[in-house]
Write a protein that holds these residues in place. Structure first.
Motif, PDB file in Angstrom:
ATOM      1  N   SER A  68      11.141  -2.105   4.421  1.00 57.73           N
ATOM      2  CA  SER A  68      11.162  -3.436   5.380  1.00 57.73           C
ATOM      3  C   SER A  68      12.257  -3.219   6.522  1.00 57.73           C
ATOM      4  O   SER A  68      12.339  -3.783   7.697  1.00 57.73           O
ATOM      5  CB  SER A  68      11.412  -4.504   4.665  1.00 57.73           C
ATOM      6  OG  SER A  68      10.053  -4.919   3.909  1.00 57.73           O
ATOM      7  N   GLU A  69      13.514  -2.719   6.005  1.00 61.17           N
ATOM      8  CA  GLU A  69      14.603  -2.581   7.010  1.00 61.17           C
ATOM      9  C   GLU A  69      14.555  -1.887   8.193  1.00 61.17           C
ATOM     10  O   GLU A  69      15.183  -2.029   9.243  1.00 61.17           O
ATOM     11  CB  GLU A  69      15.858  -2.049   5.909  1.00 61.17           C
ATOM     12  CG  GLU A  69      15.553  -0.543   5.638  1.00 61.17           C
ATOM     13  CD  GLU A  69      16.673   0.078   4.951  1.00 61.17           C
ATOM     14  OE1 GLU A  69      17.383  -0.513   4.366  1.00 61.17           O
ATOM     15  OE2 GLU A  69      16.593   1.334   4.869  1.00 61.17           O
ATOM     16  N   LEU A  70      13.596  -1.176   8.186  1.00 65.08           N
ATOM     17  CA  LEU A  70      13.157  -0.227   9.345  1.00 65.08           C
ATOM     18  C   LEU A  70      12.686  -1.146  10.524  1.00 65.08           C
ATOM     19  O   LEU A  70      13.191  -0.852  11.588  1.00 65.08           O
ATOM     20  CB  LEU A  70      11.716   0.640   9.130  1.00 65.08           C
ATOM     21  CG  LEU A  70      11.527   1.885   9.984  1.00 65.08           C
ATOM     22  CD1 LEU A  70      12.685   2.574  10.465  1.00 65.08           C
ATOM     23  CD2 LEU A  70      10.317   2.816   9.800  1.00 65.08           C
ATOM     24  N   TYR A  71      12.015  -2.202   9.923  1.00 67.24           N
ATOM     25  CA  TYR A  71      11.501  -3.110  11.129  1.00 67.24           C
ATOM     26  C   TYR A  71      12.528  -4.125  11.540  1.00 67.24           C
ATOM     27  O   TYR A  71      12.711  -4.715  12.637  1.00 67.24           O
ATOM     28  CB  TYR A  71      10.301  -3.718  10.798  1.00 67.24           C
ATOM     29  CG  TYR A  71       9.189  -2.542  10.428  1.00 67.24           C
ATOM     30  CD1 TYR A  71       8.713  -1.666  11.464  1.00 67.24           C
ATOM     31  CD2 TYR A  71       8.995  -2.216   9.031  1.00 67.24           C
ATOM     32  CE1 TYR A  71       7.561  -0.940  11.268  1.00 67.24           C
ATOM     33  CE2 TYR A  71       8.084  -1.273   8.964  1.00 67.24           C
ATOM     34  CZ  TYR A  71       7.454  -0.559   9.804  1.00 67.24           C
ATOM     35  OH  TYR A  71       6.383   0.294   9.515  1.00 67.24           O
ATOM     36  N   ASN A  86       4.780  -8.175   4.094  1.00 67.88           N
ATOM     37  CA  ASN A  86       5.609  -7.628   3.212  1.00 67.88           C
ATOM     38  C   ASN A  86       5.414  -7.937   1.923  1.00 67.88           C
ATOM     39  O   ASN A  86       4.719  -8.798   1.511  1.00 67.88           O
ATOM     40  CB  ASN A  86       7.046  -8.573   3.572  1.00 67.88           C
ATOM     41  CG  ASN A  86       7.374  -8.219   5.172  1.00 67.88           C
ATOM     42  OD1 ASN A  86       7.805  -7.115   5.399  1.00 67.88           O
ATOM     43  ND2 ASN A  86       7.594  -9.148   5.763  1.00 67.88           N
ATOM     44  N   LEU A  87       6.148  -7.146   1.135  1.00 67.28           N
ATOM     45  CA  LEU A  87       5.814  -7.183  -0.505  1.00 67.28           C
ATOM     46  C   LEU A  87       7.092  -6.600  -0.958  1.00 67.28           C
ATOM     47  O   LEU A  87       7.811  -5.818  -0.352  1.00 67.28           O
ATOM     48  CB  LEU A  87       4.580  -6.540  -0.798  1.00 67.28           C
ATOM     49  CG  LEU A  87       4.666  -5.010  -0.896  1.00 67.28           C
ATOM     50  CD1 LEU A  87       4.857  -4.517  -2.140  1.00 67.28           C
ATOM     51  CD2 LEU A  87       3.138  -4.500  -0.156  1.00 67.28           C
ATOM     52  N   ILE A  88       7.321  -7.227  -2.149  1.00 66.80           N
ATOM     53  CA  ILE A  88       8.372  -6.536  -3.073  1.00 66.80           C
ATOM     54  C   ILE A  88       7.653  -5.747  -4.060  1.00 66.80           C
ATOM     55  O   ILE A  88       7.041  -6.287  -4.813  1.00 66.80           O
ATOM     56  CB  ILE A  88       9.346  -7.974  -3.841  1.00 66.80           C
ATOM     57  CG1 ILE A  88       9.897  -8.723  -2.771  1.00 66.80           C
ATOM     58  CG2 ILE A  88      10.358  -7.296  -4.499  1.00 66.80           C
ATOM     59  CD1 ILE A  88      10.936  -8.134  -1.818  1.00 66.80           C
ATOM     60  N   ASP A  89       8.064  -4.633  -4.115  1.00 64.81           N
ATOM     61  CA  ASP A  89       7.393  -3.771  -5.103  1.00 64.81           C
ATOM     62  C   ASP A  89       7.980  -3.801  -6.732  1.00 64.81           C
ATOM     63  O   ASP A  89       9.138  -4.477  -6.723  1.00 64.81           O
ATOM     64  CB  ASP A  89       7.464  -2.126  -4.724  1.00 64.81           C
ATOM     65  CG  ASP A  89       8.844  -1.406  -4.903  1.00 64.81           C
ATOM     66  OD1 ASP A  89       9.772  -2.179  -5.346  1.00 64.81           O
ATOM     67  OD2 ASP A  89       8.742  -0.381  -4.499  1.00 64.81           O
ATOM     68  N   ARG A  90       7.533  -3.060  -7.607  1.00 70.50           N
ATOM     69  CA  ARG A  90       8.014  -3.467  -8.904  1.00 70.50           C
ATOM     70  C   ARG A  90       9.453  -2.930  -9.266  1.00 70.50           C
ATOM     71  O   ARG A  90      10.128  -3.537 -10.247  1.00 70.50           O
ATOM     72  CB  ARG A  90       7.027  -2.543  -9.874  1.00 70.50           C
ATOM     73  CG  ARG A  90       5.588  -3.263 -10.003  1.00 70.50           C
ATOM     74  CD  ARG A  90       4.867  -2.669 -11.071  1.00 70.50           C
ATOM     75  NE  ARG A  90       3.621  -3.172 -10.979  1.00 70.50           N
ATOM     76  CZ  ARG A  90       2.444  -2.832 -10.136  1.00 70.50           C
ATOM     77  NH1 ARG A  90       2.678  -1.834  -9.451  1.00 70.50           N
ATOM     78  NH2 ARG A  90       1.241  -3.410 -10.103  1.00 70.50           N
ATOM     79  N   LEU A  97       4.052  -3.049   5.352  1.00 71.69           N
ATOM     80  CA  LEU A  97       2.681  -2.381   5.728  1.00 71.69           C
ATOM     81  C   LEU A  97       2.971  -2.388   7.383  1.00 71.69           C
ATOM     82  O   LEU A  97       3.075  -3.297   8.063  1.00 71.69           O
ATOM     83  CB  LEU A  97       1.428  -3.231   5.424  1.00 71.69           C
ATOM     84  CG  LEU A  97       0.193  -2.700   5.325  1.00 71.69           C
ATOM     85  CD1 LEU A  97       0.452  -1.345   4.050  1.00 71.69           C
ATOM     86  CD2 LEU A  97      -0.791  -3.747   4.769  1.00 71.69           C
ATOM     87  N   ARG A  98       2.864  -0.917   7.868  1.00 66.41           N
ATOM     88  CA  ARG A  98       3.373  -0.775   9.132  1.00 66.41           C
ATOM     89  C   ARG A  98       2.613  -1.564  10.174  1.00 66.41           C
ATOM     90  O   ARG A  98       1.483  -1.683  10.153  1.00 66.41           O
ATOM     91  CB  ARG A  98       3.501   0.719   9.565  1.00 66.41           C
ATOM     92  CG  ARG A  98       2.034   1.134   9.618  1.00 66.41           C
ATOM     93  CD  ARG A  98       2.009   2.856   9.918  1.00 66.41           C
ATOM     94  NE  ARG A  98       0.833   3.170   9.800  1.00 66.41           N
ATOM     95  CZ  ARG A  98       0.533   4.316   9.372  1.00 66.41           C
ATOM     96  NH1 ARG A  98       1.260   5.412   8.950  1.00 66.41           N
ATOM     97  NH2 ARG A  98      -1.056   4.815   9.379  1.00 66.41           N
ATOM     98  N   PRO A  99       3.376  -2.556  10.972  1.00 71.37           N
ATOM     99  CA  PRO A  99       2.789  -3.081  12.117  1.00 71.37           C
ATOM    100  C   PRO A  99       2.781  -2.368  13.358  1.00 71.37           C
ATOM    101  O   PRO A  99       2.096  -2.695  14.304  1.00 71.37           O
ATOM    102  CB  PRO A  99       3.533  -4.233  12.418  1.00 71.37           C
ATOM    103  CG  PRO A  99       4.949  -3.765  11.853  1.00 71.37           C
ATOM    104  CD  PRO A  99       4.963  -2.937  10.912  1.00 71.37           C
ATOM    105  N   GLU A 100       3.578  -1.116  13.547  1.00 70.75           N
ATOM    106  CA  GLU A 100       3.435  -0.354  14.489  1.00 70.75           C
ATOM    107  C   GLU A 100       4.017   1.040  14.216  1.00 70.75           C
ATOM    108  O   GLU A 100       4.569   1.239  13.081  1.00 70.75           O
ATOM    109  CB  GLU A 100       4.390  -0.806  15.817  1.00 70.75           C
ATOM    110  CG  GLU A 100       5.674  -1.240  15.153  1.00 70.75           C
ATOM    111  CD  GLU A 100       6.673  -1.015  16.614  1.00 70.75           C
ATOM    112  OE1 GLU A 100       6.423  -0.461  17.500  1.00 70.75           O
ATOM    113  OE2 GLU A 100       7.830  -1.723  16.274  1.00 70.75           O
ATOM    114  N   MET A 101       3.776   2.047  14.937  1.00 75.68           N
ATOM    115  CA  MET A 101       4.085   3.469  14.446  1.00 75.68           C
ATOM    116  C   MET A 101       5.543   3.978  15.159  1.00 75.68           C
ATOM    117  O   MET A 101       5.906   4.898  14.645  1.00 75.68           O
ATOM    118  CB  MET A 101       3.123   4.499  14.953  1.00 75.68           C
ATOM    119  CG  MET A 101       2.972   5.750  14.403  1.00 75.68           C
ATOM    120  SD  MET A 101       2.668   5.503  12.633  1.00 75.68           S
ATOM    121  CE  MET A 101       2.364   7.271  12.208  1.00 75.68           C
TER     122      MET A 101
END
Ligand code: HAM
Length: 451
Positions: A68-71, A86-90, A97-101
Motif C-alpha cells: 500500500s505504501e506505493l500508493y 486494501n487488505l492486511i495479509d497474514r 489491489l492496484r488502482p492504476e499502473m
C-alpha cells in the motif's frame, strides 16, 4: 415416528441449502466476460497493443497486488482513502489491489534504472481496481492501456504519446472528430495559484475543485470557489472574479502575464505542433487538472465528443518526480492510460462495434454417436492444417447440433455419417452466407476453410 423425523431432516436440509444459496451475480461494479464479450476485449487489446508496437513500445506486466505504501507515497491521498481496495495479509503487511499502473511501472523502472537502456518505451494492459460508485463508464474494475516513455525531457515525448493515443482510437474505427484532446500544464496552475494564495491547503482544495468543475453547476462551482478562498481571504471578491475569469480562458495567449515563459512556450508549442500534424482537435483547456498529484508539467486528456458518451477516454501527462519515492535520481517520464469501458461505449454509441465471430471455423457434426471416432480423425487432420474445429459428441439430433453451432457463431458446419465415411466426399455449409459446397475432398474442405 422415524419417517416423520426423516421428513423433518430433509426439510431442514432444503432450508439450509436455500440459505446457503450463493449468488451467480459478479461482485458489484465488476464484470464477467462470457466468451462472446471477451472477443471484444481481445479485439480491443489488439488495437491497443498494435498501436503501441507501431511506436516501438515493449509489453510488460506485473502482479495486481502491491504494498500500500506505493500508493500512499504518490497517487494522491484522495485515491488511497476513497478509491482503493486494501487488505492486511497474514503477515500483517498492508496490501492494495492496484488502482492504476503508473506507480507499478515507476517501481519497476526504479528497480533496474541503471541497467535499462534509455529511452524506455513500455506498454501494458492491466486490470485495475478502484472503489468507485459504479456508473456508466466508471466501474470498480476496468482494463487500461498504459503507455509510458522514460528518459525524454522535450515535448517530443508528449507528442509521440498523444499521437499513439490517437492512433489507437483510429485503429478502433474512430476519427479525429470523434474526440477532443485537451491540454494543460500543471506549472501554469502553479504560477496562477502563486498570484492568489500561498496556502498549500487552499491550493490543494482549489485544484480538486477545478478537477470537478465539469460535474458541478456554474452556481455551485462558484459558491465552492468562494468558500475555499473565504477560509483565508482578505482582499476579495475582486480576486475571486479574476480567478473565475481565468477559468473561462480559451486561448493560452490570454494567460501570458500569469505564466512563466518556459511553461507558456512549452504548452503553446505542444498544441501548435499537434495542430500542424493534423490534430485539429487538440485544444488548450485551463480547467484540465487530472486527479493524480504526481503530474509535474503537461497534462492531457482525450474526451469523446458524442453527447451520449461525453467522457474521458484517455488521460496522462508528464511525471518527472515519481522516482523520488524510491530515492532514485530523477528520470523524465510521460505516459497515458486509456480505459476499455469508455472506448467500447464510444464504439457502441456510434454503432461501429465490429462483428466478431467465434474463432472456431467449423463444427463437425456426427449424425450419430457411432461416427464420433471418424469425426475425431477428420478433426485431427484439419488441426494439422491449423484449422480451428470442434466436434459435437452429443447424441442430439443433427438439427439441434446445427442450431447449437450457429448460436455459438461458428462459421461452417459439416455433417458426418455413413455416406461421408465411405465416399470420403463432404458437404460444407457456411452458416453466415448460407453457401453450400458439395462433393468436396478433404483437401478442398481444408482450402475453403483456410480462405
Ligand atoms: P486516469 O485518468 O485515472 O489515469 O485513467 C485513465 C483512463 O482510464 C480514463 O480516461 C478512463 O478512460 C479510464 N478509467 C479510469 N477509471 C476508470 C473506471 N473506474 N472505470 C472505467 N474506466 C476508467 C491514470 O490512471 C493514470 N495512471 C494514467 C497514466 C499513465 N499517467 C501516466 N501514465
Amino acid at each position: 415416528m422415524n419417517s416423520e423425523n426423516n421428513q423433518d431432516n430433509r426439510g431442514n436440509k432444503n432450508k439450509q441449502k436455500e440459505n446457503m444459496k450463493v449468488s451467480t451475480q459478479p461482485y458489484k461494479g465488476v464484470r464477467d466476460f462470457y466468451p462472446k464479450d471477451w472477443r471484444f476485449q481481445k479485439w480491443l487489446f489488439w488495437q491497443m497493443s498494435s498501436a503501441a508496437e507501431l511506436f516501438g513500445y515493449e509489453n510488460y506486466t506485473a502482479s495486481p497486488l502491491e504494498y500500500s505504501e506505493l500508493y500512499i507515497a504518490k497517487s494522491g491521498q484522495e485515491i488511497v482513502d476513497n478509491e482503493t481496495y486494501n487488505l492486511i495479509d497474514r503477515g500483517d503487511r498492508s496490501v492494495t489491489l492496484r488502482p492504476e499502473m503508473t506507480p507499478t511501472v515507476a517501481r519497476m523502472i526504479a528497480a533496474q534504472v541503471r541497467e535499462l537502456p534509455k529511452p524506455i518505451r513500455w506498454y501494458s494492459i492491466p486490470n485495475l481496481f478502484r472503489y468507485e460508485k459504479p456508473q456508466r463508464g466508471r466501474l470498480r474494475e476496468h482494463y487500461q492501456f498504459n503507455a509510458d516513455i522514460f528518459g525524454i525531457e522535450g515535448i517530443e515525448a508528449e507528442i509521440e504519446l498523444i499521437e499513439m493515443g490517437a492512433a489507437t482510437l483510429k485503429n478502433m474505427g474512430l476519427s479525429i472528430s470523434d474526440f477532443e484532446i485537451k491540454i494543460n500544464n500543471r506549472k501554469i496552475w502553479k504560477s496562477i495559484f502563486k498570484k492568489f494564495t500561498t496556502n498549500p491547503s487552499t491550493i490543494y482544495n482549489l485544484s480538486k475543485l477545478i478537477d470537478k468543475k465539469k460535474k458541478l453547476s456554474k452556481e455551485d462551482f462558484e459558491k465552492l470557489i468562494i468558500e475555499t478562498f473565504d477560509s483565508e481571504a482578505t482582499e476579495y471578491p475582486e480576486k475571486i472574479d479574476e480567478f473565475l475569469q481565468i477559468l473561462e480562458t480559451k486561448d493560452i495567449s490570454e494567460l501570458a502575464d500569469y505564466i512563466d515563459t518556459e511553461s507558456y512556450e512549452k504548452t503553446k508549442s505542444l498544441i501548435e505542433s499537434l495542430q500542424e500534424k493534423g490534430f485539429t482537435n487538440a485544444i488548450f483547456d485551463i480547467t484540465l487538472m487530472r486527479g493524480f498529484d504526481y503530474y509535474t508539467d503537461i497534462v492531457f486528456e482525450f474526451f469523446d465528443t458524442n453527447p451520449e458518451n461525453n467522457r474521458s477516454m484517455c488521460g496522462g501527462g508528464r511525471y518527472d518526480d515519481l522516482l523520488d519515492i524510491f530515492a532514485m535520481d530523477k528520470i523524465p517520464a510521460v505516459g497515458f492510460g486509456m480505459g476499455d469501458v469508455t472506448a467500447l461505449d464510444s464504439l457502441k454509441v456510434r454503432g461501429i462495434l465490429p462483428e466478431l465471430k467465434s474463432k472456431t471455423k467449423i463444427a463437425i457434426l456426427p449424425v450419430e454417436t457411432s461416427f464420433n471416432v471418424d469425426a475425431e480423425k477428420f478433426a485431427t487432420k484439419l488441426r494439422s492444417e491449423n484449422i480451428n474445429c470442434e466436434i459435437d459428441f452429443s447424441d442430439r439430433k443433427l438439427a439441434k447440433k446445427i442450431l447449437s453451432a450457429e448460436n455459438r457463431e461458428v462459421t461452417f458446419f459439416m455433417a458426418l455419417g455413413e455416406d461421408e465415411k465411405t465416399k470420403q466426399k463432404y458437404t460444407l455449409k457456411n452458416m453466415v452466407t448460407s453457401e453450400k459446397f458439395e462433393e468436396l475432398s478433404f483437401s478442398e474442405v481444408a482450402k475453403i476453410l483456410k480462405d
